[in-house]
Scaffold this active site. Structure first.
Site, PDB file in Angstrom:
ATOM      1  N   HIS A  46      -0.144  -0.290  16.077  1.00  0.00           N
ATOM      2  CA  HIS A  46       0.627   0.058  15.777  1.00  0.00           C
ATOM      3  C   HIS A  46       1.536  -0.467  16.237  1.00  0.00           C
ATOM      4  O   HIS A  46       3.484   0.942  15.557  1.00  0.00           O
ATOM      5  CB  HIS A  46       0.124   1.413  14.796  1.00  0.00           C
ATOM      6  CG  HIS A  46      -0.901   1.897  13.737  1.00  0.00           C
ATOM      7  ND1 HIS A  46      -1.387   1.139  14.299  1.00  0.00           N
ATOM      8  CD2 HIS A  46      -1.120   1.866  12.005  1.00  0.00           C
ATOM      9  CE1 HIS A  46      -2.503   1.799  12.551  1.00  0.00           C
ATOM     10  NE2 HIS A  46      -2.163   1.799  12.608  1.00  0.00           N
ATOM     11  N   GLU A  50      -4.969  -6.841   2.141  1.00  0.00           N
ATOM     12  CA  GLU A  50      -3.524  -8.092   2.518  1.00  0.00           C
ATOM     13  C   GLU A  50      -3.736  -8.797   2.498  1.00  0.00           C
ATOM     14  O   GLU A  50      -1.755  -9.397   1.912  1.00  0.00           O
ATOM     15  CB  GLU A  50      -2.941  -7.176   4.361  1.00  0.00           C
ATOM     16  CG  GLU A  50      -2.715  -6.012   4.710  1.00  0.00           C
ATOM     17  CD  GLU A  50      -3.616  -4.906   4.729  1.00  0.00           C
ATOM     18  OE1 GLU A  50      -4.656  -4.790   4.802  1.00  0.00           O
ATOM     19  OE2 GLU A  50      -2.874  -3.967   4.555  1.00  0.00           O
ATOM     20  N   GLU A  77       1.052  -1.250  -0.100  1.00  0.00           N
ATOM     21  CA  GLU A  77      -0.119  -0.149  -0.041  1.00  0.00           C
ATOM     22  C   GLU A  77       1.175   1.132  -0.295  1.00  0.00           C
ATOM     23  O   GLU A  77       2.420   1.270   0.638  1.00  0.00           O
ATOM     24  CB  GLU A  77      -1.024   0.334   1.353  1.00  0.00           C
ATOM     25  CG  GLU A  77      -1.909  -1.161   1.004  1.00  0.00           C
ATOM     26  CD  GLU A  77      -2.424  -1.382   3.037  1.00  0.00           C
ATOM     27  OE1 GLU A  77      -2.446  -0.733   3.327  1.00  0.00           O
ATOM     28  OE2 GLU A  77      -3.314  -3.029   2.751  1.00  0.00           O
ATOM     29  N   ASP A  86       1.717  -5.082  12.244  1.00  0.00           N
ATOM     30  CA  ASP A  86       0.173  -5.465  13.059  1.00  0.00           C
ATOM     31  C   ASP A  86      -0.814  -5.419  12.328  1.00  0.00           C
ATOM     32  O   ASP A  86      -1.637  -6.164  12.229  1.00  0.00           O
ATOM     33  CB  ASP A  86      -0.322  -4.147  14.126  1.00  0.00           C
ATOM     34  CG  ASP A  86       1.088  -3.596  14.894  1.00  0.00           C
ATOM     35  OD1 ASP A  86       0.689  -3.495  16.344  1.00  0.00           O
ATOM     36  OD2 ASP A  86       2.089  -3.622  14.275  1.00  0.00           O
ATOM     37  N   PHE A  87      -0.235  -5.174  10.428  1.00  0.00           N
ATOM     38  CA  PHE A  87      -1.233  -5.521  10.593  1.00  0.00           C
ATOM     39  C   PHE A  87      -1.360  -7.377   9.287  1.00  0.00           C
ATOM     40  O   PHE A  87      -2.338  -7.288   9.250  1.00  0.00           O
ATOM     41  CB  PHE A  87      -1.584  -4.970   9.045  1.00  0.00           C
ATOM     42  CG  PHE A  87      -1.676  -3.705   9.476  1.00  0.00           C
ATOM     43  CD1 PHE A  87      -2.387  -2.552  10.255  1.00  0.00           C
ATOM     44  CD2 PHE A  87      -0.741  -2.394   8.200  1.00  0.00           C
ATOM     45  CE1 PHE A  87      -2.342  -1.568  11.045  1.00  0.00           C
ATOM     46  CE2 PHE A  87      -0.929  -1.215   8.425  1.00  0.00           C
ATOM     47  CZ  PHE A  87      -1.771  -0.488  10.275  1.00  0.00           C
TER      48      PHE A  87
HETATM   49  C1  TPP Z   1      -5.436  -3.711   7.912  1.00  0.00           C
HETATM   50  C2  TPP Z   1      -4.967  -2.041   7.454  1.00  0.00           C
HETATM   51  N1  TPP Z   1      -4.127  -1.285   7.040  1.00  0.00           N
HETATM   52  C3  TPP Z   1      -3.795  -0.781   6.843  1.00  0.00           C
HETATM   53  C4  TPP Z   1      -3.509  -0.236   7.137  1.00  0.00           C
HETATM   54  C5  TPP Z   1      -2.399   1.463   6.378  1.00  0.00           C
HETATM   55  N2  TPP Z   1      -4.210   2.782   7.099  1.00  0.00           N
HETATM   56  C6  TPP Z   1      -4.284   3.512   7.501  1.00  0.00           C
HETATM   57  S1  TPP Z   1      -5.519   4.125   6.993  1.00  0.00           S
HETATM   58  C7  TPP Z   1      -5.466   3.930   5.477  1.00  0.00           C
HETATM   59  C8  TPP Z   1      -6.185   4.100   4.343  1.00  0.00           C
HETATM   60  C9  TPP Z   1      -7.279   3.949   4.887  1.00  0.00           C
HETATM   61  O1  TPP Z   1      -8.147   4.487   3.681  1.00  0.00           O
HETATM   62  P1  TPP Z   1      -9.978   4.889   3.932  1.00  0.00           P
HETATM   63  O2  TPP Z   1     -10.534   3.591   3.744  1.00  0.00           O
HETATM   64  O3  TPP Z   1     -10.143   5.594   2.294  1.00  0.00           O
HETATM   65  O4  TPP Z   1     -10.538   5.730   4.320  1.00  0.00           O
HETATM   66  P2  TPP Z   1      -9.582   6.908   4.845  1.00  0.00           P
HETATM   67  O5  TPP Z   1      -8.223   7.321   5.272  1.00  0.00           O
HETATM   68  O6  TPP Z   1     -10.410   7.722   3.603  1.00  0.00           O
HETATM   69  O7  TPP Z   1     -11.130   8.155   5.343  1.00  0.00           O
HETATM   70  C10 TPP Z   1      -4.748   2.654   4.974  1.00  0.00           C
HETATM   71  C11 TPP Z   1      -3.656   2.506   4.285  1.00  0.00           C
HETATM   72  C12 TPP Z   1      -4.081  -0.012   8.270  1.00  0.00           C
HETATM   73  N3  TPP Z   1      -4.404   1.022   9.221  1.00  0.00           N
HETATM   74  N4  TPP Z   1      -4.727  -1.232   8.247  1.00  0.00           N
END
Ligand code: TPP
Ligand code: MG
Lengths: 324, 336
Positions: B139, B70, B30, B95-96
């Site tokens: 995290h 993931e 990501e 953690d993920f």
């Molecule tokens: C399982 C997992 N994968 C990746 C992340 C890292 N991460 C945190 S927020 C995010 C983006 C989320 O995007 P969206 O669902 O569109 O929500 P927004 O931030 O736009 O509100 C990512 C990749 C995470 N916290 N948990």
């Protein structure tokens, strides 16, 4: 048609949206000074979604939120003063300073938690809805998630499960166009997230997330159907965030001027105020009174959060079942 | 030629050099580039902390941003490894692993053995780990012990820039699935790193400093805390030997045993929670293999058995400190 909102309800809607906006703007300012620890994701710009949906809910309905959770918390009735202290990592915070911005939860008001794991809330909300269904209550569960989260397996599984069990769940996809730096036009394989609803045997509805009344209307129908045993709905709310993914994000993936333009043309608070005053439902004096009241409340919450104590050392080993 | 670069640059350089050397190496995760499909910059992030920045332009088509799925992309990396690629999948925060663990431990880890030695699965899963960033319970975990438990996985936790580069190159060339864990607090650490490509082999601990009084085994960020503690102890006339296993699977038990045979006293420092940890694991095999040499009960310095708290006051207490390491060393030294 959901019944039209009376004066009290309009005031409440505006107050909630204003509280979320001011809360976030203030956290933004304080974060820049380096005083706020950890990761903070702001909800500014998206206020109409949480507000328009949660106004239909009562304390016994649950919501599951995301890393971008402050707005959902406020709309569901979590005390902003406790939230501010939580974000500052103080003992007086909603979770006694042990969770922080990404983990604010208050089960007494049906707030099952912000979530540090993207997609974490979908299955959980199926569980709260199942519990109320088994007990024969008519409470619902609302799962907020982003466009990025819409691609997570847990969300697909939860939607299918909610449908096969006919659970009173509303899946709210808050599509703000980005997951971190990645555009939803890349990450979501269909044009609209709502298009996926048919694959899970539920209605899919798209709504303008800058228009409080549109959100309120669409959510009202879905929640009513869920309460009456009609099963889940997928509601896609199209909106935008005013700040970066998290505080500190330089946002070079956005078009130049994108945010500025949004703030000028797409602002749910401005739109709301314009509509209710032009129709004579509220006056500018009503609006301004709320603005002042909320500003004072937020300012006070920060003064308090700053001076509140950090959690004491013994808190480290509290709420576990062992002592090693 | 060695020059000073950071841990983060060392990782970027290892990826870059391996991608140049071997066209079968690809990167996915990501926002490993960041900006896919967006109107602005295409390599906007280069990973959440910029570790993979610049690789997108240098290796067209081989740095793949993924949706937040993931299980999907980590599993795809495993499958691609079975079919001749050498994917490096980035999980962002370790953690993920919770959302994609099946693809790692039931799938990747098992293939070689379960398929009678006929499969090879050269996949690397990179992620950051560790507390200290006020990032709270979801995290900040270590979790290397969880992977170490699983036969078939190799687990790497470099403590400095030199090891980070050499171990990552070894990870990419290795034919088994490797979990490569980077401590967030070490990204800005500088150290001497050769510009050319080199490997650090798995299963060979580093003796960080020699000493005859007490053996300290420490991993990741804790190596630096152990050094700090040892520096203070030296002033008190106590000479510590510090051993950094560098890989927890395979684990270099010989180097640890040799040292304990000589010092008779052992302190194990591990940032993760105490039960079923590297600390308890290393303690137990030393108790089994070198019981006769021990002059004092082994001491473990770990985090307590609680999730990582958010508040600064609590997180600072949670993380093992140089002071606690010193205390533990004094305890084994003064035992008898
Ligand atoms: C399982 C997992 N994968 C990746 C992340 C890292 N991460 C945190 S927020 C995010 C983006 C989320 O995007 P969206 O669902 O569109 O929500 P927004 O931030 O736009 O509100 C990512 C990749 C995470 N916290 N948990
Ligand atoms: Mg989004």
């Amino acid at each position: 048609m959901t019944s039209p909102l009376n004066r009290e309800a309009l005031l409440q809607a505006y107050r909630t949206m204003r509280t979320i906006r001011d809360f976030e703007e203030r956290v933004h300012v304080d974060f820049a000074t380096g005083e706020i620890p950890g990761f903070v994701h702001l909800y500014a710009g998206e206020e109409a979604s949480a507000t328009g949906i949660c106004m239909h809910l009562n304390r016994n309905d649950y919501i599951a939120s995301t890393h971008r959770g402050h707005g959902h918390c406020i709309a569901k009735g979590v005390d902003p003063v406790g939230m501010m202290a939580e974000i500052w990592g103080k003992a007086t915070g909603t979770c006694k300073g042990k969770g922080g911005s990404m983990h604010i939860a208050d089960l007494e008001v049906g707030m099952l938690g912000a979530n540090g794991i993207v997609g974490g809330g979908g299955p959980l909300i199926c569980g709260t809805a199942l519990a109320s269904k088994i007990r024969g209550e008519n409470n619902v569960g609302v799962c907020f998630f982003g466009d990025g989260a819409s691609n997570q397996g847990t969300i697909f599984e939860a939607m299918n499960l909610a449908s096969v069990w006919k659970l009173p769940v509303i899946f709210v996809a808050e599509n703000n166009g980005y997951a971190e730096a990645t555009s939803s036009t890349f990450s979501v394989a269909v044009e609209n997230i709502a298009d996926r609803a048919s694959a899970f045997g539920m209605p899919g509805v798209i709504v303008d997330g800058f228009d409080f009344f549109a959100v309120y209307e669409a959510a009202g129908e879905a929640i009513k159907r869920a309460r009456e045993g009609g099963g889940p709905t997928l509601l896609e709310v199209k909106l935008s965030r005013y700040y970066g993914h998290f505080e500190g994000d330089q946002q070079t993936y956005r078009a130049p001027g994108e945010v500025q333009k949004l703030r000028e043309t797409k602002d749910c608070l401005m739109q709301f105020a314009k509509r209710v005053t032009s129709r004579g439902e509220l006056t500018m004096a009503d609006i301004e009174a709320i603005d002042r009241e909320v500003k004072t409340m937020i300012d006070d919450s920060v003064v308090k959060a700053k001076s509140d104590p950090l959690p004491p050392p013994e808190a480290l080993m509290a709420d576990v079942y062992i002592s090693y | 030629m060695a020059r000073k670069i950071t841990y983060q640059q060392a990782i970027n350089e290892a990826l870059d050099q391996e991608m140049s050397r071997d066209p079968s190496v690809i990167i996915m995760g990501e926002d490993v580039a960041g900006g896919e499909g967006s109107p602005g910059e295409n390599d906007a992030w280069g990973g959440v902390l910029g570790v993979t920045k610049g690789l997108y332009a240098k290796h067209p088509g081989r740095v793949l941003d993924t949706p937040i799925s993931e299980s999907g992309y980590v599993g795809a990396a495993v499958g691609a490894a079975c079919n001749g690629l050498r994917p490096v999948a980035e999980l962002m925060f370790i953690d993920f692993m919770g959302v994609c663990f099946d693809q790692i431990f039931n799938q990747a880890a098992k293939f070689k053995y379960m398929f009678g030695g006929k499969a090879k699965t050269p996949v690397v899963i990179r992620a950051m780990y560790g507390a200290g960033f006020r990032a709270a319970a979801q995290h900040s975990q270590c979790l290397y012990n969880v992977f170490t438990h699983i036969p078939g996985l190799k687990v790497v936790i470099p403590s400095n820039p030199y090891d980070a580069k050499g171990l990552l190159i070894q990870s990419i060339r290795d034919n088994d699935p490797v979990i490569f864990l980077e401590h967030k607090a070490l990204y800005t650490m500088e150290g001497d790193v050769p510009a050319e490509s080199y490997i650090v082999p798995f299963g060979e601990a580093a003796v960080v400093q020699e000493g005859d009084d007490v053996t300290i085994v420490a991993m990741g960020r804790m190596v630096h805390y152990a050094k700090e503690a040892a520096g203070n102890l030296r002033k008190k006339g106590i000479q510590c030997e510090i051993i950094d296993p560098r890989t927890t699977s395979p684990l270099d038990t010989d180097t640890i045993l040799e040292s304990v045979e000589r010092t008779g006293r052992l302190v194990v420092v591990d940032e993760s929670n105490p039960r079923c940890s590297m600390a308890s694991d290393i303690s137990s095999f030393v108790a089994q293999e070198a019981f006769g040499a021990l002059k004092a009960p082994i001491q473990m310095v770990t985090a307590p058995h609680v999730p990582v708290p958010f508040a600064a006051s609590l997180e600072d207490l949670y993380i093992p400190s140089p002071a606690r390491i010193e205390e533990a060393v004094m305890k084994v030294k003064e035992y008898r």
